[in-house]
Design a protein around this motif. Structure first.
Motif, PDB file in Angstrom:
ATOM      1  N   THR A   1       0.628  -1.513   0.027  1.00  0.00           N
ATOM      2  CA  THR A   1       0.313  -0.007  -0.527  1.00  0.00           C
ATOM      3  C   THR A   1       0.791   0.910   0.370  1.00  0.00           C
ATOM      4  O   THR A   1       0.402   2.326  -0.847  1.00  0.00           O
ATOM      5  N   ARG A   2       2.176   1.083   0.882  1.00  0.00           N
ATOM      6  CA  ARG A   2       2.651   2.812   0.792  1.00  0.00           C
ATOM      7  C   ARG A   2       3.799   2.527  -0.559  1.00  0.00           C
ATOM      8  O   ARG A   2       3.674   3.631  -1.115  1.00  0.00           O
ATOM      9  N   SER A   3       3.641   1.505  -1.466  1.00  0.00           N
ATOM     10  CA  SER A   3       4.165   1.798  -2.459  1.00  0.00           C
ATOM     11  C   SER A   3       3.196   2.484  -3.822  1.00  0.00           C
ATOM     12  O   SER A   3       3.909   3.541  -4.445  1.00  0.00           O
ATOM     13  N   ARG A   4       2.460   1.767  -3.984  1.00  0.00           N
ATOM     14  CA  ARG A   4       0.969   2.181  -4.132  1.00  0.00           C
ATOM     15  C   ARG A   4       0.766   3.824  -4.112  1.00  0.00           C
ATOM     16  O   ARG A   4       0.551   4.499  -4.797  1.00  0.00           O
ATOM     17  N   ILE A   5       0.815   4.446  -3.081  1.00  0.00           N
ATOM     18  CA  ILE A   5       0.528   5.922  -2.138  1.00  0.00           C
ATOM     19  C   ILE A   5       1.774   6.582  -2.728  1.00  0.00           C
ATOM     20  O   ILE A   5       1.028   7.365  -3.844  1.00  0.00           O
ATOM     21  N   GLY A   6       2.902   5.783  -2.485  1.00  0.00           N
ATOM     22  CA  GLY A   6       3.634   6.678  -3.131  1.00  0.00           C
ATOM     23  C   GLY A   6       4.389   6.905  -4.268  1.00  0.00           C
ATOM     24  O   GLY A   6       4.953   8.114  -5.194  1.00  0.00           O
ATOM     25  N   GLY A   7       3.696   6.054  -5.206  1.00  0.00           N
ATOM     26  CA  GLY A   7       3.806   6.060  -6.859  1.00  0.00           C
ATOM     27  C   GLY A   7       2.674   7.519  -7.667  1.00  0.00           C
ATOM     28  O   GLY A   7       1.918   7.507  -8.890  1.00  0.00           O
ATOM     29  N   LEU A   8       1.881   7.548  -6.798  1.00  0.00           N
ATOM     30  CA  LEU A   8       0.099   8.334  -6.764  1.00  0.00           C
ATOM     31  C   LEU A   8       1.028   9.407  -8.191  1.00  0.00           C
ATOM     32  O   LEU A   8       1.346   9.941  -7.276  1.00  0.00           O
ATOM     33  N   ALA A   9       0.456  10.319  -9.093  1.00  0.00           N
ATOM     34  CA  ALA A   9       0.207  10.698  -9.897  1.00  0.00           C
ATOM     35  C   ALA A   9       0.114  12.374  -8.985  1.00  0.00           C
ATOM     36  O   ALA A   9       0.679  13.548  -9.192  1.00  0.00           O
ATOM     37  N   ALA A  10      -0.910  12.521  -8.000  1.00  0.00           N
ATOM     38  CA  ALA A  10      -1.516  13.569  -7.251  1.00  0.00           C
ATOM     39  C   ALA A  10      -0.697  13.586  -6.310  1.00  0.00           C
ATOM     40  O   ALA A  10      -0.569  14.806  -6.061  1.00  0.00           O
ATOM     41  N   LEU A  11       0.177  12.850  -6.169  1.00  0.00           N
ATOM     42  CA  LEU A  11       1.346  13.587  -4.318  1.00  0.00           C
ATOM     43  C   LEU A  11       2.085  13.662  -5.024  1.00  0.00           C
ATOM     44  O   LEU A  11       3.745  13.796  -4.915  1.00  0.00           O
ATOM     45  N   ARG A  12       2.404  14.103  -6.688  1.00  0.00           N
ATOM     46  CA  ARG A  12       4.102  13.815  -7.150  1.00  0.00           C
ATOM     47  C   ARG A  12       4.640  14.994  -6.550  1.00  0.00           C
ATOM     48  O   ARG A  12       6.426  14.763  -6.157  1.00  0.00           O
ATOM     49  N   ASP A  13       4.797  15.526  -6.018  1.00  0.00           N
ATOM     50  CA  ASP A  13       5.264  17.156  -5.084  1.00  0.00           C
ATOM     51  C   ASP A  13       4.977  17.329  -3.527  1.00  0.00           C
ATOM     52  O   ASP A  13       5.522  17.518  -2.801  1.00  0.00           O
ATOM     53  N   VAL A  14       4.730  15.587  -3.106  1.00  0.00           N
ATOM     54  CA  VAL A  14       4.191  15.860  -1.693  1.00  0.00           C
ATOM     55  C   VAL A  14       5.456  14.584  -1.110  1.00  0.00           C
ATOM     56  O   VAL A  14       5.437  13.635  -1.257  1.00  0.00           O
TER      57      VAL A  14
END
Length: 302
Positions: free
Chosen positions: A166-179
């Motif tokens: 789940t952490r990997s999928r969240i880290g790869g979200l386009a919406a979180l590119r600068d987060v």
């Protein structure tokens, strides 16, 4: 009749459109009666359940049947496979009554759940919310965090007790590119800097229940409860301003609920009253109205 699989659902949806579809649905006169789960007896004195969530366009108020749909979500939960309920959504034409689509209910559930919680966060969290703390794990979390990022300008996402996948999928979200996306094992310290807290599925072996029992978010924090079985502190439930999806069937009795999603989206009730107020959103079990709106949206998009 079209069969719409999970890949087609993902391909035709994006967060902003789904949020607006649900906002419009809660403002509409869609009819969504509540039904009781149907017990299914199994061997060894076990029982499964078949749940139906029907909804349809208010054809009488509309004055004609030339547009609109009748739909029903079907969910089957068997004791032999706990936590692995299967579901489908069946959509009928409102004019002729013929079935027009059969949708993957599990994927519909993920998009609807994320949009519902994010829509509530848009009304209830502070406008300057930027730091999100997620406690626990749930396969829908990547979809949910992406939807959060649509309603609030996130700068930091901290994950506590979330699986590596789940952490990997969240880290790869386009919406979180600068987060900044990080993990923490110190929930109590992480709470001090959180603007919004999401409570997902908890690991009973990892001490999360102890941390939750003493959950004391800072002033102005919004608490979004994804896991309806999470044991929330009584003091928090008494002090926070409480919201749910439908006040006709609130998830907990004996509490003072401020408003539901219909009242929030229509502007008839206020959300957060002041900057330092703590707000909490805990949805009820009824999903018929939101499922109906999203299924019709998907059908028209595919």
């Amino acid at each position: 009749m079209r069969i719409i699989a999970s890949g087609e659902i993902d391909a035709c949806l994006e967060d902003r459109a789904v949020l607006e579809t649900l906002r419009h649905a809660f403002r509409s006169n869609t009819i969504a009666p509540r039904t009781s789960p149907i017990p299914i007896d199994r061997p060894d004195h076990l029982t499964g359940t078949l749940s139906l969530q029907p909804a349809w366009t208010d054809f009488a108020a509309q004055g004609d049947v030339s547009r609109g749909y009748v739909g029903c979500a079907l969910s089957l939960d068997l004791p032999e496979q706990p936590g692995l309920a299967s579901s489908l959504y069946l959509l009928f034409s409102g004019s002729g009554g013929q079935p027009v689509a059969l949708l993957d209910g599990m994927r519909l559930n993920a998009w609807r759940t994320s949009a519902l919680h994010a829509l509530a966060a848009g009304y209830l969290s502070r406008e300057d919310t930027s730091r999100l703390l997620v406690i626990g794990d749930d396969p829908r979390l990547p979809r949910l965090v992406s939807a959060y990022a649509e309603v609030r300008n996130l700068s930091s996402v901290l994950l506590a007790g979330t699986s590596q996948g789940t952490r990997s999928r969240i880290g790869g979200l386009a919406a979180l590119r600068d987060v900044h996306v990080g993990e923490t094992g110190d929930i109590r310290t992480a709470l001090d800097g959180a603007d919004m807290v999401c409570i997902a599925g908890l690991d009973h072996q990892a001490g999360h229940l102890d941390a939750l029992a003493a959950l004391d978010p800072p002033a102005g924090c919004h608490i979004d409860v994804l896991d309806p079985s999470a044991p929330l502190p009584e003091l928090l439930l008494q002090e926070a301003r409480l919201f749910t999806s439908d006040l006709a069937a609130p998830p907990l009795t004996g509490l003072e609920w401020a408003a539901d999603m219909k009242e929030l989206t229509r502007g008839s009730k206020a959300g957060r009253r002041y900057y330092g107020q703590r707000t909490l959103f805990l949805p009820g079990s009824g999903t018929g109205l939101a499922d109906h709106a999203l299924a019709a949206h998907i059908f028209l998009k595919t």
